[in-house]
Design a protein around this motif. Structure first.
Motif, mmCIF file in Angstrom:
data_model
loop_
_atom_site.group_PDB
_atom_site.id
_atom_site.type_symbol
_atom_site.label_atom_id
_atom_site.label_comp_id
_atom_site.label_asym_id
_atom_site.label_seq_id
_atom_site.Cartn_x
_atom_site.Cartn_y
_atom_site.Cartn_z
ATOM 1 N N ALA A 35 29.700 -12.937 109.330
ATOM 2 C CA ALA A 35 28.683 -13.941 109.657
ATOM 3 C C ALA A 35 27.282 -13.430 109.360
ATOM 4 C CB ALA A 35 28.797 -14.353 111.117
ATOM 5 N N ALA A 36 27.067 -12.130 109.474
ATOM 6 C CA ALA A 36 25.751 -11.558 109.189
ATOM 7 C C ALA A 36 25.364 -11.714 107.726
ATOM 8 C CB ALA A 36 25.714 -10.090 109.590
ATOM 9 N N THR A 37 26.328 -11.967 106.868
ATOM 10 C CA THR A 37 26.017 -12.148 105.454
ATOM 11 C C THR A 37 25.594 -13.572 105.132
ATOM 12 O OG1 THR A 37 28.269 -12.706 104.778
ATOM 13 C CG2 THR A 37 27.684 -10.362 104.830
ATOM 14 N N THR A 38 25.709 -14.482 106.097
ATOM 15 C CA THR A 38 25.331 -15.877 105.893
ATOM 16 C C THR A 38 23.852 -16.056 106.174
ATOM 17 O OG1 THR A 38 27.529 -16.578 106.580
ATOM 18 C CG2 THR A 38 25.794 -18.249 106.634
ATOM 19 N N THR A 39 23.183 -16.766 105.282
ATOM 20 C CA THR A 39 21.765 -17.060 105.488
ATOM 21 C C THR A 39 21.514 -18.536 105.260
ATOM 22 O OG1 THR A 39 21.216 -16.602 103.179
ATOM 23 C CG2 THR A 39 21.019 -14.761 104.716
ATOM 24 N N VAL A 40 20.509 -19.035 105.919
ATOM 25 C CA VAL A 40 20.028 -20.388 105.705
ATOM 26 C C VAL A 40 18.531 -20.262 105.504
ATOM 27 C CG1 VAL A 40 19.755 -22.689 106.689
ATOM 28 C CG2 VAL A 40 21.836 -21.364 107.160
ATOM 29 N N SER A 41 18.029 -20.735 104.386
ATOM 30 C CA SER A 41 16.601 -20.624 104.124
ATOM 31 C C SER A 41 16.126 -21.778 103.253
ATOM 32 C CB SER A 41 16.278 -19.291 103.449
ATOM 33 O OG SER A 41 16.989 -19.168 102.243
ATOM 34 N N GLN A 42 14.861 -22.050 103.366
ATOM 35 C CA GLN A 42 14.257 -23.122 102.589
ATOM 36 C C GLN A 42 14.040 -22.655 101.150
ATOM 37 O OE1 GLN A 42 10.495 -24.396 104.109
ATOM 38 N NE2 GLN A 42 10.445 -26.217 102.827
ATOM 39 N N VAL A 43 14.279 -23.542 100.205
ATOM 40 C CA VAL A 43 14.029 -23.242 98.801
ATOM 41 C C VAL A 43 12.539 -23.478 98.543
ATOM 42 C CG1 VAL A 43 14.541 -23.886 96.416
ATOM 43 C CG2 VAL A 43 16.368 -23.844 98.115
ATOM 44 N N THR A 44 11.870 -22.412 98.122
ATOM 45 C CA THR A 44 10.435 -22.475 97.841
ATOM 46 C C THR A 44 10.194 -22.205 96.365
ATOM 47 O OG1 THR A 44 10.147 -20.123 98.260
ATOM 48 C CG2 THR A 44 9.927 -21.601 100.163
ATOM 49 N N ASP A 45 8.964 -22.394 95.927
ATOM 50 C CA ASP A 45 8.605 -22.094 94.539
ATOM 51 C C ASP A 45 8.835 -20.612 94.229
ATOM 52 O OD1 ASP A 45 7.910 -24.721 94.099
ATOM 53 O OD2 ASP A 45 5.759 -24.399 94.454
ATOM 54 N N TYR A 47 11.059 -18.650 95.618
ATOM 55 C CA TYR A 47 12.500 -18.455 95.541
ATOM 56 C C TYR A 47 13.006 -18.846 94.150
ATOM 57 C CZ TYR A 47 17.485 -19.190 96.340
ATOM 58 O OH TYR A 47 18.844 -19.149 96.239
ATOM 59 N N ILE A 48 12.541 -19.968 93.649
ATOM 60 C CA ILE A 48 12.959 -20.433 92.318
ATOM 61 C C ILE A 48 12.509 -19.447 91.251
ATOM 62 C CG2 ILE A 48 12.618 -22.241 90.575
ATOM 63 C CD1 ILE A 48 12.503 -24.224 92.979
ATOM 64 N N GLU A 49 11.278 -18.991 91.345
ATOM 65 C CA GLU A 49 10.751 -18.042 90.356
ATOM 66 C C GLU A 49 11.494 -16.709 90.415
ATOM 67 O OE1 GLU A 49 8.843 -17.162 87.081
ATOM 68 O OE2 GLU A 49 8.662 -19.100 88.065
ATOM 69 N N ASP A 50 11.751 -16.216 91.629
ATOM 70 C CA ASP A 50 12.493 -14.958 91.777
ATOM 71 C C ASP A 50 13.920 -15.075 91.244
ATOM 72 O OD1 ASP A 50 10.298 -13.776 92.962
ATOM 73 O OD2 ASP A 50 11.051 -14.010 95.018
ATOM 74 N N GLY A 51 14.498 -16.252 91.308
ATOM 75 C CA GLY A 51 15.859 -16.468 90.839
ATOM 76 C C GLY A 51 16.002 -16.472 89.329
ATOM 77 N N ARG A 52 14.914 -16.673 88.606
ATOM 78 C CA ARG A 52 14.984 -16.745 87.135
ATOM 79 C C ARG A 52 15.541 -15.467 86.506
ATOM 80 N NH1 ARG A 52 12.663 -21.493 85.925
ATOM 81 N NH2 ARG A 52 10.892 -22.166 87.161
ATOM 82 N N VAL A 53 15.249 -14.320 87.078
ATOM 83 C CA VAL A 53 15.736 -13.064 86.497
ATOM 84 C C VAL A 53 17.234 -12.888 86.706
ATOM 85 C CG1 VAL A 53 13.517 -11.874 86.603
ATOM 86 C CG2 VAL A 53 15.102 -11.715 88.545
ATOM 87 N N HIS A 54 17.829 -13.685 87.582
ATOM 88 C CA HIS A 54 19.270 -13.600 87.836
ATOM 89 C C HIS A 54 20.072 -14.609 87.010
ATOM 90 C CE1 HIS A 54 18.795 -10.865 91.208
ATOM 91 N NE2 HIS A 54 17.801 -11.627 91.639
ATOM 92 N N ILE A 55 19.426 -15.626 86.515
ATOM 93 C CA ILE A 55 20.112 -16.707 85.799
ATOM 94 C C ILE A 55 20.585 -16.219 84.436
ATOM 95 C CG2 ILE A 55 19.796 -19.001 84.779
ATOM 96 C CD1 ILE A 55 17.751 -19.537 87.026
ATOM 97 N N LEU A 56 21.792 -16.580 84.069
ATOM 98 C CA LEU A 56 22.365 -16.145 82.796
ATOM 99 C C LEU A 56 22.103 -17.108 81.636
ATOM 100 C CD1 LEU A 56 25.805 -14.780 84.023
ATOM 101 C CD2 LEU A 56 23.909 -13.461 83.095
ATOM 102 N N GLN A 57 21.776 -18.368 81.916
ATOM 103 C CA GLN A 57 21.659 -19.368 80.846
ATOM 104 C C GLN A 57 20.664 -18.977 79.755
ATOM 105 O OE1 GLN A 57 21.910 -20.133 84.035
ATOM 106 N NE2 GLN A 57 23.325 -21.818 84.272
#
Length: 186
Positions: A35-45, A47-57
């Motif tokens: 359960a400690a591995t579960t998170t709930v968080s708001q998607v922010t700008d 968050y989206i920008e930080d996620g770009r380096v993980h995207i494979l497309q």
């Protein structure tokens, strides 16, 4: 495993009721860790920008590397699934990347399975790069011998870094090793 051993010992040396109560508390400990591995968080700008380096497309995976991903908790009941990485080892390029971004939890059995894959790849002359591990898996990995086994520089924050690291590894290969890696993928 330790919960089972304690339960067994309590059954033999104490009372069955005590053993069952102790076993239940071990199950609760397991549930709380998952359960400690579960998170709930708001998607922010951000968050989206930080996620770009993980995207494979938008990433080109070079011919001298391949990427496998682990999705979900990598615990004692799921570790046999990692055999897909090494089952056709002779067809793998010189660099194997394990993308851990969606691995939500890791236990000692999962860590041992990762170490076995690393040793098998190393014995075959291939490098292993881990990337994108979340907080709990990364913490466990950092506490283990895995960083020494694969090299701490082969634990990357994201897939973009991992692809750059794969290029560095490939550039250090001898010309003969480079030729072998090209023909083994055909």
């Amino acid at each position: 495993m330790s919960v089972w051993l304690v339960t067994f010992a309590l059954t033999v040396f104490a009372d069955l009721t005590v053993a069952v109560q102790r076993h239940d508390s071990g199950g609760m400990l397991f549930i709380s860790r998952v359960a400690a591995t579960t998170t709930v968080s708001q998607v922010t700008d951000d968050y989206i920008e930080d996620g770009r380096v993980h995207i494979l497309q938008d990433k080109d995976i070079p011919y001298y590397a391949t990427i496998f991903r682990i999705h979900g908790p990598f615990l004692f009941g799921a570790t046999d699934k990692i055999s897909v990485v090494t089952e056709n080892i002779h067809k793998l390029p010189p660099v194997v990347v394990l993308r851990l971004r969606n691995m939500t939890a890791l236990d000692a059995t999962g860590l041992f399975a990762l170490e076995e894959v690393a040793q098998t790849l190393h014995a075959s002359g291939r490098a292993l790069i881990l990337c994108g591990a979340r907080e709990q898996p990364l913490e466990l990995i950092q506490q283990s011998e895995l960083p020494q086994l694969i090299g701490p520089e082969n634990i990357c924050d994201n897939v973009q870094e991992a692809i750059q690291r794969a290029e560095e590894i490939f550039e250090k290969l001898t010309p003969a090793a480079r030729r072998c890696s090209v023909t083994s993928n055909d």
